[in-house]
Design an enzyme around this catalytic site. Sequence first.
Site, PDB file in Angstrom:
ATOM      1  CG  HIS A 203      -0.257   0.345   2.505  1.00  0.00           C
ATOM      2  ND1 HIS A 203       0.387  -0.612   3.245  1.00  0.00           N
ATOM      3  CD2 HIS A 203      -0.084   1.503   3.184  1.00  0.00           C
ATOM      4  CE1 HIS A 203       0.914  -0.064   4.322  1.00  0.00           C
ATOM      5  NE2 HIS A 203       0.653   1.222   4.310  1.00  0.00           N
TER       6      HIS A 203
HETATM    7  C1  UD1 Z   1      -2.261   5.727   5.349  1.00  0.00           C
HETATM    8  C2  UD1 Z   1      -0.990   6.324   5.948  1.00  0.00           C
HETATM    9  C3  UD1 Z   1       0.106   5.282   5.926  1.00  0.00           C
HETATM   10  C4  UD1 Z   1      -0.327   3.995   6.592  1.00  0.00           C
HETATM   11  C5  UD1 Z   1      -1.639   3.518   5.983  1.00  0.00           C
HETATM   12  C6  UD1 Z   1      -2.138   2.331   6.756  1.00  0.00           C
HETATM   13  C7  UD1 Z   1      -0.675   8.724   5.578  1.00  0.00           C
HETATM   14  C8  UD1 Z   1       0.062   9.756   4.810  1.00  0.00           C
HETATM   15  N1  UD1 Z   1      -0.545   7.464   5.157  1.00  0.00           N
HETATM   16  O1  UD1 Z   1      -1.980   5.416   3.992  1.00  0.00           O
HETATM   17  O2  UD1 Z   1       1.236   5.785   6.617  1.00  0.00           O
HETATM   18  O3  UD1 Z   1       0.669   3.039   6.398  1.00  0.00           O
HETATM   19  O4  UD1 Z   1      -2.612   4.553   6.060  1.00  0.00           O
HETATM   20  O5  UD1 Z   1      -2.998   1.536   6.026  1.00  0.00           O
HETATM   21  O6  UD1 Z   1      -1.348   9.049   6.535  1.00  0.00           O
HETATM   22  N2  UD1 Z   1      -9.290   4.408   0.898  1.00  0.00           N
HETATM   23  C9  UD1 Z   1     -10.520   3.816   0.815  1.00  0.00           C
HETATM   24  N3  UD1 Z   1     -11.142   3.473   1.975  1.00  0.00           N
HETATM   25  C10 UD1 Z   1     -10.630   3.689   3.205  1.00  0.00           C
HETATM   26  C11 UD1 Z   1      -9.370   4.303   3.280  1.00  0.00           C
HETATM   27  C12 UD1 Z   1      -8.715   4.658   2.120  1.00  0.00           C
HETATM   28  O7  UD1 Z   1     -11.045   3.583  -0.268  1.00  0.00           O
HETATM   29  O8  UD1 Z   1     -11.259   3.335   4.230  1.00  0.00           O
HETATM   30  C13 UD1 Z   1      -8.571   4.723  -0.361  1.00  0.00           C
HETATM   31  C14 UD1 Z   1      -8.904   6.114  -0.928  1.00  0.00           C
HETATM   32  O9  UD1 Z   1      -8.871   6.025  -2.296  1.00  0.00           O
HETATM   33  C15 UD1 Z   1      -7.717   6.942  -0.427  1.00  0.00           C
HETATM   34  C16 UD1 Z   1      -6.579   5.933  -0.479  1.00  0.00           C
HETATM   35  O10 UD1 Z   1      -7.165   4.699  -0.104  1.00  0.00           O
HETATM   36  O11 UD1 Z   1      -7.473   8.056  -1.250  1.00  0.00           O
HETATM   37  C17 UD1 Z   1      -5.437   6.261   0.471  1.00  0.00           C
HETATM   38  O12 UD1 Z   1      -5.905   6.426   1.814  1.00  0.00           O
HETATM   39  P1  UD1 Z   1      -5.072   7.348   2.834  1.00  0.00           P
HETATM   40  O13 UD1 Z   1      -5.624   7.214   4.195  1.00  0.00           O
HETATM   41  O14 UD1 Z   1      -4.928   8.717   2.283  1.00  0.00           O
HETATM   42  O15 UD1 Z   1      -3.618   6.743   2.776  1.00  0.00           O
HETATM   43  P2  UD1 Z   1      -3.149   5.237   2.947  1.00  0.00           P
HETATM   44  O16 UD1 Z   1      -2.494   4.819   1.683  1.00  0.00           O
HETATM   45  O17 UD1 Z   1      -4.241   4.409   3.497  1.00  0.00           O
HETATM   46  N1  UDP Z   2      -3.477  -5.677   8.730  1.00  0.00           N
HETATM   47  C1  UDP Z   2      -4.743  -6.224   8.882  1.00  0.00           C
HETATM   48  N2  UDP Z   2      -5.433  -6.602   7.761  1.00  0.00           N
HETATM   49  C2  UDP Z   2      -4.917  -6.477   6.509  1.00  0.00           C
HETATM   50  C3  UDP Z   2      -3.609  -5.920   6.368  1.00  0.00           C
HETATM   51  C4  UDP Z   2      -2.940  -5.513   7.504  1.00  0.00           C
HETATM   52  O1  UDP Z   2      -5.238  -6.366   9.999  1.00  0.00           O
HETATM   53  O2  UDP Z   2      -5.601  -6.844   5.543  1.00  0.00           O
HETATM   54  C5  UDP Z   2      -2.764  -5.249   9.947  1.00  0.00           C
HETATM   55  C6  UDP Z   2      -1.361  -5.776  10.087  1.00  0.00           C
HETATM   56  O3  UDP Z   2      -1.345  -7.053  10.676  1.00  0.00           O
HETATM   57  C7  UDP Z   2      -0.708  -4.719  10.963  1.00  0.00           C
HETATM   58  C8  UDP Z   2      -1.382  -3.448  10.509  1.00  0.00           C
HETATM   59  O4  UDP Z   2      -2.585  -3.839   9.849  1.00  0.00           O
HETATM   60  O5  UDP Z   2      -1.019  -4.931  12.320  1.00  0.00           O
HETATM   61  C9  UDP Z   2      -0.490  -2.737   9.554  1.00  0.00           C
HETATM   62  O6  UDP Z   2      -1.188  -1.721   8.927  1.00  0.00           O
HETATM   63  P1  UDP Z   2      -0.780  -1.162   7.502  1.00  0.00           P
HETATM   64  O7  UDP Z   2       0.045  -2.136   6.782  1.00  0.00           O
HETATM   65  O8  UDP Z   2      -2.045  -0.718   6.879  1.00  0.00           O
HETATM   66  O9  UDP Z   2       0.032   0.162   7.881  1.00  0.00           O
HETATM   67  P2  UDP Z   2       1.532   0.452   8.315  1.00  0.00           P
HETATM   68  O10 UDP Z   2       1.895  -0.429   9.443  1.00  0.00           O
HETATM   69  O11 UDP Z   2       2.393   0.272   7.102  1.00  0.00           O
HETATM   70  O12 UDP Z   2       1.500   1.889   8.699  1.00  0.00           O
END
Ligand code: UD1
Ligand code: UDP
Length: 354
Positions: A203
């Site tokens: 992601h």
């Molecule tokens: C965010 C965090 C990242 C973290 C990740 C965990 C920032 C800058 N990034 O990244 O550090 O590792 O969360 O998963 O804060 N979207 C949906 N549904 C949701 C959420 C997101 O469809 O419930 C889609 C949308 O298109 C959105 C994109 O995912 O634009 C990105 O979501 P966003 O929260 O901006 O960043 P992440 O990539 O999730």
């Molecule tokens: N995780 C989860 N379901 C998923 C993918 C990840 O529960 O489908 C959990 C994972 O085990 C870890 C956390 O989400 O505890 C990590 O989150 P993510 O990878 O979204 O973000 P990051 O740690 O990179 O910020």
Amino acid sequence: MKILSVIGARPQFIKCAPLSRELRKSHEDILVHTGQHYDHNMSDVFFKELGIPEPDYNLGIGSATQGEQTGKMLTAIEKLLINEGPDMVLVYGDTNSTIAGSLAASKLHIPVAHVEAGLRSFDRTMPEEINRIVTDHVSDLLFCPTETAVTNLGNEGITEGVHNVGDVMMDALQYNIKIAGDKSTILDDLGLSHQDFMIATVHRASNTDSIENLSSIVKAFCSVDTNIVFPVHPRTEKYLRQYGLWDKLSEHVNVISPVGYLDMLKLMSSSRKILTDSGGVQKEAYMLGVPCITMRDNTEWVETVDDGWNILVGADCGMIVDAIDGFKGAGVKGNVFGSGDACDKICTILKESS
Ligand code: UD1
Ligand code: UDP
């Protein structure tokens, strides 16, 4: 003490679950969900299965560009802080919800406590790195998960209020691993057996927002002779479809929706190796003793690489394939993330500071 905790993204729900449970024994904990993540399987599922109390406030901010999302959160959190007047604001990790919470509080002279302080990838193209640096520099209590994090802060002149308490994700994992073993039916649901697959998560913006990198990762997954279970983050699904890669995923790549934490623990602990660009998943692989292949050029979790359990392969197709086939992971593991009592230590320090 009246603590206001700001959470908003998937890993923050998982980190908050054990700490909020502990905090509530001796403090008032007002839970604020920014709404950064909002899909059922990116948010609600964690509250339900991990017993996290219903947030006191959900700001419903949703998705937007970096600045717009952070700005909307900042405005909404500031209003809330003025109304609630907490003694301390607690933030987790490195997301936009983290920086919004810490900035809003520090400008109102409300002390900030940062859980997972001091991490650095030394890569300022990552939005997370900016969030980490800013948050650490406005925090009063810095709860580090590792000794490396303490050193990183020292190198930036931050030495006061710094505590190595271990990693709250170790607490979460220890609390839930047996529950996952008892409750999760994911292996049967997907027709999998222990060790006959590898789990993958992707992601990170550097991978999803680049057609070259995402194509290279897909090519690697498709060209190996191994079943890959791939719970796809919504951001990644969006780009896989946009780049025309979604339909190119081979049959042995089992694309599923994001799963809850218990299913995730079950999948990771049964996986032969783990492929990821997630921060949390790299740590969990280490904690579970599963070799990890990290599709990034750098990591904040350097101990996992130093101890031989994690290999950095970037988005290079050849390197990913080689690691899937050949990377073994070392046999020794240190106690780098603590022993599962980080939440207890944090609560003791908070009590002493009040
Ligand atoms: C965010 C965090 C990242 C973290 C990740 C965990 C920032 C800058 N990034 O990244 O550090 O590792 O969360 O998963 O804060 N979207 C949906 N549904 C949701 C959420 C997101 O469809 O419930 C889609 C949308 O298109 C959105 C994109 O995912 O634009 C990105 O979501 P966003 O929260 O901006 O960043 P992440 O990539 O999730
Ligand atoms: N995780 C989860 N379901 C998923 C993918 C990840 O529960 O489908 C959990 C994972 O085990 C870890 C956390 O989400 O505890 C990590 O989150 P993510 O990878 O979204 O973000 P990051 O740690 O990179 O910020």
